[in-house]
Design a protein around this motif. Structure first.
Motif, PDB file in Angstrom:
ATOM      1  N   UNK A 189      87.067  39.970  30.008  1.00  0.00           N
ATOM      2  CA  UNK A 189      86.694  40.830  28.876  1.00  0.00           C
ATOM      3  C   UNK A 189      85.170  40.849  28.747  1.00  0.00           C
ATOM      4  N   UNK A 190      84.548  41.888  29.316  1.00  0.00           N
ATOM      5  CA  UNK A 190      83.090  41.979  29.273  1.00  0.00           C
ATOM      6  C   UNK A 190      82.583  42.523  27.944  1.00  0.00           C
ATOM      7  N   UNK A 191      83.499  42.953  27.092  1.00  0.00           N
ATOM      8  CA  UNK A 191      83.094  43.371  25.763  1.00  0.00           C
ATOM      9  C   UNK A 191      82.545  42.225  24.936  1.00  0.00           C
ATOM     10  N   UNK A 193      79.410  44.426  36.355  1.00  0.00           N
ATOM     11  CA  UNK A 193      79.722  43.120  36.945  1.00  0.00           C
ATOM     12  C   UNK A 193      80.852  43.270  37.956  1.00  0.00           C
ATOM     13  N   UNK A 194      81.893  44.009  37.550  1.00  0.00           N
ATOM     14  CA  UNK A 194      83.010  44.221  38.473  1.00  0.00           C
ATOM     15  C   UNK A 194      82.547  44.941  39.732  1.00  0.00           C
ATOM     16  N   UNK A 223      86.909  27.399  35.709  1.00  0.00           N
ATOM     17  CA  UNK A 223      87.200  28.549  36.569  1.00  0.00           C
ATOM     18  C   UNK A 223      86.791  29.827  35.842  1.00  0.00           C
ATOM     19  N   UNK A 224      85.977  30.625  36.500  1.00  0.00           N
ATOM     20  CA  UNK A 224      85.518  31.870  35.882  1.00  0.00           C
ATOM     21  C   UNK A 224      86.637  32.886  35.735  1.00  0.00           C
ATOM     22  N   UNK A 235      83.212  35.318  30.947  1.00  0.00           N
ATOM     23  CA  UNK A 235      82.393  36.529  31.040  1.00  0.00           C
ATOM     24  C   UNK A 235      80.964  36.181  31.461  1.00  0.00           C
ATOM     25  N   UNK A 236      80.448  35.098  30.903  1.00  0.00           N
ATOM     26  CA  UNK A 236      79.077  34.713  31.267  1.00  0.00           C
ATOM     27  C   UNK A 236      78.995  34.179  32.688  1.00  0.00           C
TER      28      UNK A 236
END
Length: 553
Positions: free
Chosen positions: A457-459, A102-103, A449-450, A526-527
């Motif tokens: 934290x994509x975990x 994603x990053x 705000x995302x 994260x979503x």
């Protein structure tokens, strides 16, 4: 962690395992194959590396797989490694490691999917090149879509691409076209070998409007005027149709210039000096059988006039003189003989035949109500680009033509491709993009705000559907590289459908935005970032196809 990074990790781990045991590391392939298992329950990724190299170093595949599994299990981002069957490795990654894609997507934006393996390569991509004697038929339209996309793919992987249209403004077909225009202007029947259709009458009327006194000129001047003005008008219509279809060219090369400039004569003389031509039966022949062709080809006919291949020879030489490393020709289904002919031309000039690449496209039919459409509204003969666009629209026309391998004939079902349903592949993909755009609009309206994608934290993205979507995102650069290398743009369309499917399933299973009085959480962020990355990749893929990515539908 995308497949390329995982491939490098597996290779370096395998090299270390071999070195530790005093075994030969040169048996390892340059790139380790990493694939998605057919059964998702087996893991996130799989590799058959142990089966490839174990016997070369004198051990059993499962033993080598054991060494590799033990070492990989301790690598960052790898959750578990299992050995299956005779030595396959199934790997599961940590959600955080998968989420790093994603990053990468959000960092690179519209450049995600690009590469540099073709950097420094100059490619001349010639496609469509329909005779300027009528509107572009469906076969040419297929090349307009596929060729334009291939050009975008070449550029995405670093090549310097020139899109070129070979304007066939010399030869018998132009003479027939001119006679047809003159007959229409005089109100006479279509010549026996001429062209019919409303477009002939339209262009003839336009010539008369531009040159009102033309029919009073001597006969040869009448023909010359209709040739000069009429052919120009026809070609402007072709260029306009292609532009409206999203396909533009960098160079429009005139065949006639090869003859008028002396390029054909110079090419012939160069081949004579090289001993690649011989004289027989009053004609000059290319020794093309010596270079892989099925027969020698006459270059200068016994009457002293150049054969058609003479222009091909001069044209190839012209491309090389402009500095192109690779000359790609995209030709119709009836041009298989050109493959060896053009490669022989390259070899005759002392070049590697690999500097020439010929792609052959099969025929296309428009189907309406289960029946093949035979007649054009305007051309009066074959179905045209405009007919297809009128029937299904530009986006659906391009997508439908790109989606199938050009090696196969193609039927385009008008009802399917004009429908607004999930059965329509382009609607399905575009709807996924518009749905993602809607989520981002709704987040703004709710004040959600995302956050910073670098700090998210994509975990937390541990749901099965999230994992599926992450793996699809990670596959995009590899899909672009493969579609480019294999000259198969349809792989991008099929990938976008797989990505859209993964997204729609994620959407159904995982709520993104809070409801009612719920507060946004770290999982919400994260979503939202996952949705933003998916939207970006869909947009990037559609851009490669020259298809719009709508915000609303």
């Amino acid at each position: 962690m995308n497949p390329a990074v995982l491939s490098d990790l597996i290779r370096s781990t395998a090299a270390e395992a071999l070195t530790t045991r005093g075994l030969d590391t040169t048996v390892l392939p340059a790139t380790v194959t990493v694939e998605r298992p057919r059964n998702p329950e087996h893991g996130d990724y799989a590799t058959n590396l142990a089966l490839q190299v174990a016997k070369k170093v004198g051990v059993a595949p499962r033993e080598f797989a054991g060494w590799l599994a033990e070492a990989l299990a301790h690598q960052d981002g790898v959750r578990s490694v299992d050995i299956a069957g005779p030595g396959f490795l199934n790997l599961r990654l940590d959600p955080e490691a998968q989420g790093l894609v994603i990053r990468e997507v959000l960092r690179r934006g519209e450049h995600f999917g690009e590469g540099d393996e073709l950097s420094g390569t100059r490619i001349n991509l010639e496609f469509v090149s329909a005779n300027p004697t009528g509107p572009i038929h469906l076969g040419g339209t297929r090349w307009a879509a596929v060729g334009d996309t291939l050009g975008r793919l070449f550029a995405a992987r670093g090549a310097d691409v020139t899109r070129e249209y070979y304007f066939n403004d010399a030869g018998a077909q132009i003479d027939r076209f001119v006679r047809s225009l003159v007959a229409a202007a005089k109100g006479e029947p279509v010549p026996e070998d001429g062209y019919g259709g409303d477009y002939i009458a339209e262009i003839a009327a336009s010539v008369l409007q531009a040159e009102p006194d033309v029919l009073g000129l001597p006969e040869d001047e009448v023909a010359e005027t209709f040739r000069r003005v009429g052919v120009g008008m026809m070609f402007e219509q072709i260029k306009g149709s292609l532009h409206d279809f999203g396909t533009d060219f960098d160079v429009y090369f005139h065949e006639d210039s090869l003859h008028s400039s002396g390029a054909v004569d110079r090419a012939v003389e160069r081949l004579k000096e090289a001993g690649s031509l011989y004289h027989s039966e009053g004609a000059w022949w290319l020794r093309s059988t010596e270079f892989g062709d099925d027969k020698d080809r006459p270059v200068i006919k016994s009457d002293g006039q150049p054969a058609y291949i003479a222009g091909d020879l001069a044209y190839y030489l012209d491309k090389r003189s402009r500095g192109f490393d690779l000359c790609v020709y995209m030709l119709g289904a009836d041009h298989h003989g050109y493959i060896n002919r053009l490669k022989a031309a390259a070899a005759a000039f002392g070049d590697d035949p690999g500097t020439v690449e010929v792609l052959i496209g099969q025929m296309v039919n428009l189907v309406r109500g289960g029946e093949t459409v035979r007649m054009s509204k305007r051309a009066g003969t074959v179905v045209t680009l405009e007919d297809l666009v009128d029937a299904v629209g530009v986006d659906a026309a391009r997508y439908s033509l790109i989606r199938a391998s050009v090696d196969s004939p193609l039927d385009i079902d008008q009802e399917l491709w004009s429908s607004r349903s999930n059965e329509n592949p382009v609607f399905y993909v575009q709807y996924a993009h518009s749905r993602l755009a809607s989520i981002q609009r709704n987040a703004l309206e709710l004040g959600v705000d995302a956050g910073d994608p670098e700090r998210t934290d994509y975990g937390l993205l541990s749901h099965e559907r999230e994992g599926d979507l992450l793996r699809e995102l990670a596959a995009f650069p590899e899909k672009v590289e493969m579609a480019t290398r294999l000259r198969e743009p349809h792989r991008i369309a099929r990938y976008l459908e797989e990505l859209s499917s993964a997204y729609h399933k994620f959407y159904d299973a995982c709520r993104v935005l809070p409801m009612g009085d719920e507060k946004p959480t770290e999982l919400t962020s994260a979503r939202l970032q996952l949705c933003a990355a998916t939207r970006q990749v869909l947009a990037n893929g559609l851009a490669l196809l020259g298809v719009s990515a709508p915000e609303r539908m």
